[in-house]
Motif scaffolding. Structure first.
Motif, PDB file in Angstrom:
ATOM      1  N   GLN A  23       4.038   3.788   1.040  1.00 30.41           N
ATOM      2  CA  GLN A  23       2.661   3.364   1.290  1.00 30.41           C
ATOM      3  C   GLN A  23       2.511   2.875   2.730  1.00 30.41           C
ATOM      4  O   GLN A  23       1.532   3.189   3.417  1.00 30.41           O
ATOM      5  N   PHE A  41      -9.774   7.558  -4.983  1.00 33.56           N
ATOM      6  CA  PHE A  41      -8.588   7.704  -5.825  1.00 33.56           C
ATOM      7  C   PHE A  41      -8.965   7.348  -7.254  1.00 33.56           C
ATOM      8  O   PHE A  41      -9.795   6.459  -7.486  1.00 33.56           O
ATOM      9  N   PHE A  43      -7.211   6.434 -11.179  1.00 30.26           N
ATOM     10  CA  PHE A  43      -6.067   6.136 -12.034  1.00 30.26           C
ATOM     11  C   PHE A  43      -6.321   6.746 -13.404  1.00 30.26           C
ATOM     12  O   PHE A  43      -7.373   6.510 -14.018  1.00 30.26           O
ATOM     13  N   GLN A 129      -5.086   3.705  -0.190  1.00 26.42           N
ATOM     14  CA  GLN A 129      -3.702   4.152  -0.327  1.00 26.42           C
ATOM     15  C   GLN A 129      -2.755   3.005  -0.632  1.00 26.42           C
ATOM     16  O   GLN A 129      -1.919   3.081  -1.533  1.00 26.42           O
ATOM     17  N   GLU A 132      -2.123   1.553  -4.253  1.00 26.44           N
ATOM     18  CA  GLU A 132      -1.684   2.450  -5.337  1.00 26.44           C
ATOM     19  C   GLU A 132      -0.584   1.840  -6.206  1.00 26.44           C
ATOM     20  O   GLU A 132      -0.704   1.771  -7.435  1.00 26.44           O
ATOM     21  N   THR A 133       0.500   1.427  -5.590  1.00 26.22           N
ATOM     22  CA  THR A 133       1.673   1.009  -6.362  1.00 26.22           C
ATOM     23  C   THR A 133       1.356  -0.169  -7.266  1.00 26.22           C
ATOM     24  O   THR A 133       1.696  -0.175  -8.457  1.00 26.22           O
ATOM     25  N   TYR A 335      -2.182   7.796  -9.890  1.00 24.83           N
ATOM     26  CA  TYR A 335      -3.313   7.358  -9.071  1.00 24.83           C
ATOM     27  C   TYR A 335      -3.448   8.409  -7.988  1.00 24.83           C
ATOM     28  O   TYR A 335      -2.616   8.486  -7.088  1.00 24.83           O
ATOM     29  N   LYS A 336      -4.450   9.254  -8.107  1.00 17.73           N
ATOM     30  CA  LYS A 336      -4.489  10.463  -7.279  1.00 17.73           C
ATOM     31  C   LYS A 336      -5.748  10.540  -6.417  1.00 17.73           C
ATOM     32  O   LYS A 336      -6.839  10.159  -6.849  1.00 17.73           O
TER      33      LYS A 336
END
Length: 461
Positions: A23, A41, A43, A129, A132-133, A335-336
């Motif tokens: 990231q 994004f 999920f 971005q 995300e994690t 998560y795209k």
């Protein structure tokens, strides 16, 4: 609060560095090339785990907490500046890093299915971005546990269910989030004390076998515990001999009753729980204690609870099977990126292709039961209930979080609307239908055409 070298520090979950290195490496590249336009994004979960017919959305409130509090602390930036690949100017820019984006999400407690966005983030690309994690970790785990917990509630309607899983959880945060997820999915409470303080979840607890062993006799242990906790006299009776323990409860009950203390329940934690419960129930009833309830624990899963609910057992304590979700320890959640700089984006990897664009889930009902979902574009109107709701704008919550009791009601309503086959503990014969809309399919084709055209254009032109 943790300490680092004697100085106060945030808990690990609150740190901007609790993320994957990639990231930060991507952020540095975005910074290098000025890639700061809006990104979208989503999920979602790719597929249902084996034997699961539906999932429950959970973890939204902790996720929004993270977004609102996201920032890099001075000590974190100092450490990052000493790592390779992160120039001083880039690190300096992170001092003002905040999440300023929008979030739309399914309300916690909503039933959902594969490929349906549970949460959508719209924000400048670096912000969208970086989160995300942490968002995946919070939403994945909470939804996983809520989806397991609701199976226990379906297995034994009306039985008391208590989360006993903290000691087997994979870390302190997992234990806390599991207590919250289990409660919103239908459990009556938890043994985790901090969950009571933090969220107002009812807490339950009695005694361990060590308490009984610390006394020279069971009757002495029972009497002392009941007198110390006259409003919570729940006695663990299987340290030595379960039925003998039940008989001692019957013998001391009149003495305690004369002191104004009523024994509320006995707990069974070993052996053939159904057989012991039948014998203990008979001993209690014949001994003048018909109102003493029987509570059972001991490595129970939802199939055990379904079977034991036919025995004279009034409640269950559930530990490892819930908190580590022993049958399926994770969800295939992702998560795209679905849009960047106003253009649809689509992953086409084999077996992992995504649908592009800002999407909405439209749910229809027939006779009060779910009949099908349409995965449509945000601005489409195929009919039905729109499941994603605005929850954050410009980095700020739009309203206070709903109370857990409100979420529990939503779970009950959501599960009550499921077709009977989906409420079973076994795989449903008919899979629930989720259909991409014509608009989504057309946007995917457009994204593919644009990608192929871009591939024909030499890089750098």
């Amino acid at each position: 609060m943790d300490t680092v070298d004697g100085a106060p520090s945030r808990t690990p979950g609150g740190s901007a560095l609790l993320t994957d290195l990639y990231q930060l490496t991507m952020l540095r590249a975005y910074w290098e090339y000025g890639m700061n336009e809006l990104a979208v994004f989503e999920f979602f979960v790719r597929r249902l785990p084996p034997k699961r017919n539906f999932l429950i959305a959970a973890g939204l409130a902790p996720a929004l907490d993270h977004l609102e509090g996201l920032r890099f602390e001075p000590d974190e930036l100092e450490w990052l500046s000493g790592q390779p690949g992160f120039p001083a100017a880039f690190v300096e820019g992170l001092t003002e890093f905040r999440f300023t984006g929008d979030v739309d999400a399914m309300p916690e407690g909503t039933v959902f299915f594969p490929d349906e966005p549970v949460l959508r983030v719209t924000a400048p690309l670096p912000q969208a971005q970086l989160v995300e994690t942490r968002l995946i970790s919070l939403l994945n785990y909470s939804s996983l546990i809520a989806s397991r917990a609701v199976r226990f509630a379906l297995a034994a309607p009306g039985a008391q269910l208590v989360d006993f899983g903290l000691r087997r959880a994979h870390g302190a945060e997992a234990g806390l989030l599991a207590a919250r997820a289990a409660y919103l999915a239908g459990f009556d409470g938890t043994a985790t004390v901090l969950a009571g303080k933090r969220w107002g979840i009812p807490t339950y607890g009695t005694m361990a076998h060590s308490f009984v062993q610390a006394h020279d006799g069971e009757s002495e242990a029972f009497l002392r515990f009941a007198r110390a906790h006259p409003d919570n006299a729940v006695l663990l009776i299987d340290t030595y001999d379960t039925e003998a323990g039940a008989s001692k409860v019957v013998r001391i009950a009149p003495q305690l009753r004369a002191e104004g203390i009523e024994i509320r329940a006995v707990r069974l934690d070993s052996g053939d729980l159904a057989a012991h419960a039948c014998r203990v129930r008979r001993i209690l009833d014949e001994g003048g204690c018909p109102n003493v309830r029987i509570f059972a624990s001991s490595a129970l899963d939802e199939h055990d609870v379904a079977r034991l609910s036919r025995a004279p057992i009034d409640g269950f304590g559930v530990g490892s099977a819930l908190t580590v979700s022993t049958d399926t320890p994770t969800l295939d959640s992702v998560y795209k990126l679905q849009e960047y700089a106003g253009r649809p984006r689509r992953k086409r990897s084999e077996g992992k292709a995504t649908w592009p664009g800002r999407k909405q889930v439209f749910r229809t009902y027939a006779g009060g039961r779910l009949s099908g979902d349409v995965l449509g574009l945000e601005d489409e109107d195929p009919g039905g209930e729109s499941l994603l709701k605005p929850v954050m704008r410009a980095g700020v919550r739009l309203s206070p979080d709903p109370g857990l009791d409100e979420i529990r009601d939503r779970v009950r309503r959501s599960c009550g609307s499921l077709p009977d086959g989906l409420r079973s503990l076994e795989p449903a014969r008919t899979v629930y239908r989720v259909e991409p809309s014509p608009g989504v399919r057309a946007l995917a084709a457009e994204a593919d055409l644009r990608h192929r055209a871009a591939e024909r254009t030499p890089a750098g032109t």
